[in-house]
Design a protein around this motif. Structure first.
Motif: not given
Length: 672
Positions: A443-457, A459-466, A468-469
């Motif tokens: 059981f866990a508390d689902a969150v929506k993590a804050p994201a910047v810069l690569f939040s819309g990308y 999959r960039f750099a083989s998934g590193r965008g996620y 980094w953001s």
């Protein structure tokens, strides 16, 4: 010379490491530490966190013992340095090295970050899949300064160069076995070396994922093929430039052979980072070697042509276009994910999908369970049950979103699986409402993590965008002091449900940000990151001043440029890879060695300028002496001429005086 003196001279010539015994520690760190592969069984102590499995036993092969041996070597080197600091002249000499201060500050800030960390126990012991504790970080700092102080002569550099060559040769041989599908570690001898006798049962059960991947990826002793690319970005320029820093032809052939071997192994690791970093390194190398290239242009052109066609044939054989390979990974493609968020509350589960909201609930009894779906206006939505028991909504807005009931346990009889993008997200109804069950069944508390810069990308750099953001926002809490060594996985938002589903990381254990600078910034602090960058900036500035006009006519200049380009390659590769105890020690050793080579080259240049000035002064002194002698001769000549003239003048005056009476007589006569 007497026989005694000859014997004494020969003994001195063959003295071990020319008497520099402290170099032994550096040679061990260079050759032995990267090769250590030994099984270690341990309790990760992470089952207290809801994002980690209830596991009390894990095994490690490539990291733990490297970190422990390196820490031991770091401690011994530290004792040697403490002894050296008892010498007043040594202390005075170090005051001129301004790069030592930010290096020391980096180590101190890392230690303070760990001491004041909420998770300090992991910072001191090392964490699962990392084992880069604060002691390892401090050992890195000691390695750099130790290498700088111990490397004092050309003989020391030769010894280190041989250690690097031996390391490269062993790794190339190991890489060839992995490339050909005959991985040495899978052999009987390899398993015996890797697994201690007390864990002999593991020798038959160990699985080598990259060997069995179908592509025979090369991973050497570095845990992951990605680190092979980072390793080559650091050492391949050094290896290539060693070809020119040795004098004998057979040595050049050997260095060329290991350089080619490293290149082949790295290409077959599949690392895209290497292709990018080596391209940047090549451009920099061309700039610094422009004069040397021009001197050998008739040799360079055919070699480049041969390498081009050999590479083209090789990539054709591998059916790989390296340019397109990198381009595909680095192309910015904006996310087109339909899933935006999943929230769990007392009343229902809210799914934001395709710019619409879906509210999901269920009612259950002994006979079964019934799914209830409503739109954002509270309207009931129709659905149908497929043959595979998945529930599919009739509304096209939610196409691609499926549900299915699965059997639970005595406490929670029913589980609901939300099937989206190939992943199943589970929830159930409890006394506290609807609760999320994460990918490890907790059981866990689902969150929506804050994201910047690569939040819309993502999959960039083989998934590193996620990664980094979601990692950049963590820097806000690490501006002065970080979260502590080896704590990134403890502060990363693992329960970012929608983000992990969309990025493809839902079933992955995220232990690192795949970025050296984010890793250091989060764990050790942004201030510590600035200190590290200051050390690297000072080193690169030194190199630029020393070598940008250099003709590269001596072996140490070639070596200095090779180390510099390797350091740059490592820093570039660090944009998409993090620090790891398998590779990082070599970086810190080469950085310290680079400072030492720069010092030696600078002293050589100063000595050359002093000799030139002395020669000019000597020539000037000779010219002055000749001029002085000439002047003296001229004066003597003038003096002689003056004497003659004076005599002539006196003589003339005498004649004049002799003539005077006659004049008087004439005047007298006239008066008369």
């Amino acid at each position: 010379m007497s026989q005694y003196k000859k014997k004494k001279t020969n003994t001195q010539n063959y003295e071990l490491l020319h008497g520099n015994y402290a170099l032994i520690l550096l040679l061990i760190a260079t050759f032995l530490v990267p090769l250590i592969t030994r099984l270690y069984r341990y309790d990760p102590n992470l089952n207290q966190f809801n994002w980690f499995l209830n596991s009390t036993e894990e095994i490690d092969v490539f990291l733990y013992w490297k970190s422990r041996i390196l820490t031991l070597l770091g401690a011994l080197m530290g004792l040697v340095l403490i002894y050296k600091f008892t010498n007043r002249k040594f202390r005075q000499a170090q005051k001129k090295n301004i790069w030592v201060y930010p290096l020391a500050a980096y180590g101190v800030l890392t230690l303070l970050s760990t001491l004041f960390s909420e998770y300090r126990s992991f910072g001191f012991s090392g964490i699962h899949e990392q084992f880069e504790s604060v002691w390892v970080i401090l050992s890195y700092c000691v390695l750099t300064f130790f290498a700088y102080t111990v490397v004092q002569s050309a003989a020391d550099i030769t010894s280190l160069r041989r250690a690097f060559f031996a390391l490269f040769a062993v790794l190339c041989a190991l890489g060839i076995t992995q490339l050909t599908g005959k991985d040495f570690w899978e052999s009987k001898l390899g398993r015996q070396i890797m697994v201690p006798e007390k864990y002999a049962a593991y020798r038959e059960t160990l699985q080598f994922n990259f060997s069995h991947s179908g592509t025979h990826q090369v991973y050497l002793t570095f845990y992951n093929p990605n680190y092979v690319g980072m390793f080559a970005s650091l050492v391949l320029p050094f290896s290539v430039f060693c070809i020119f820093s040795v004098r004998k032809w057979w040595q050049k052939i050997l260095w060329a052979a290991v350089s080619i071997g490293l290149l082949v192994c790295t290409v077959n690791s599949g690392s895209k980072t290497f292709l990018i970093s080596i391209a940047i390194s090549l451009v920099i190398a061309l700039f610094f070697c422009r004069r040397a290239i021009w001197r050998r242009i008739l040799f360079v052109i055919p070699v480049c042509i041969a390498l081009f066609f050999a590479g083209k044939a090789y990539f054709k054989y591998k059916n790989l276009d390296p340019v397109q390979y990198v381009k595909n990974a680095m192309t910015l493609q904006e996310n087109n994910y339909l899933l935006s968020d999943i929230r769990f509350s007392q009343q229902d589960v809210t799914i934001e999908y395709n710019d619409a909201e879906l509210h999901v609930m269920y009612a259950a009894n002994e006979l079964g369970a019934l799914l209830i779906c409503q739109d954002e206006n509270g309207e009931m939505l129709e659905y149908n049950v497929r043959d595979d028991q998945y529930i599919e909504l009739a509304d096209a807005t939610f196409s691609g979103l499926l549900f299915r009931f699965e059997q639970g346990n005595a406490f929670y009889p029913w589980l609901v699986a939300i099937r989206v993008r190939g992943y199943s997200v589970y929830f159930t109804q409890t006394e506290n409402g609807y609760q999320y069950i994460n990918n490890v069944g907790k059981f866990a508390d689902a969150v929506k993590a804050p994201a910047v810069l690569f939040s819309g990308y993502d999959r960039f750099a083989s998934g590193r965008g996620y990664l980094w953001s979601r990692s950049i926002p963590l820097l806000r809490q690490s501006l002065v002091l970080g979260t502590g060594a080896d704590t990134f996985s403890l502060v990363f938002p693992h329960n970012d449900v929608a983000g992990r589903v969309n990025s493809g990381y839902y079933h992955s254990f995220i232990s690192k940000p795949h970025n050296l600078y984010l890793q250091i910034g989060v764990q050790h602090g942004v201030l510590a990151l600035i200190c590290l960058l200051a050390v690297c900036a000072i080193y690169l500035a030194q190199c630029f001043i020393l070598y940008w006009k250099s003709k590269l006519t001596d072996e140490h200049s070639w070596l200095g440029v090779g180390i510099m380009i390797g350091v740059i390659g490592y820093l570039v590769a660090g944009l998409s890879n993090d620090s790891c105890v398998t590779i990082a020690p070599l970086f810190w050793i080469l950085l310290g060695m680079g400072f030492a080579v720069n010092r030696m080259n600078r002293d050589t240049m100063k000595a050359a300028k002093a000799a030139e000035a002395a020669e000019i002064a000597a020539k000037g002194g000779s010219a002055a002496l000749v001029s002085a002698q000439t002047a003296v001769g001229n004066k003597e000549k003038d003096a002689k001429n003056g004497s003659v003239n004076a005599d002539n003048t006196i003589h003339s005056d005498t004649n004049a005086n002799n003539n005077k009476p006659n004049s008087k007589k004439k005047r007298n006569r006239k008066i008369r």
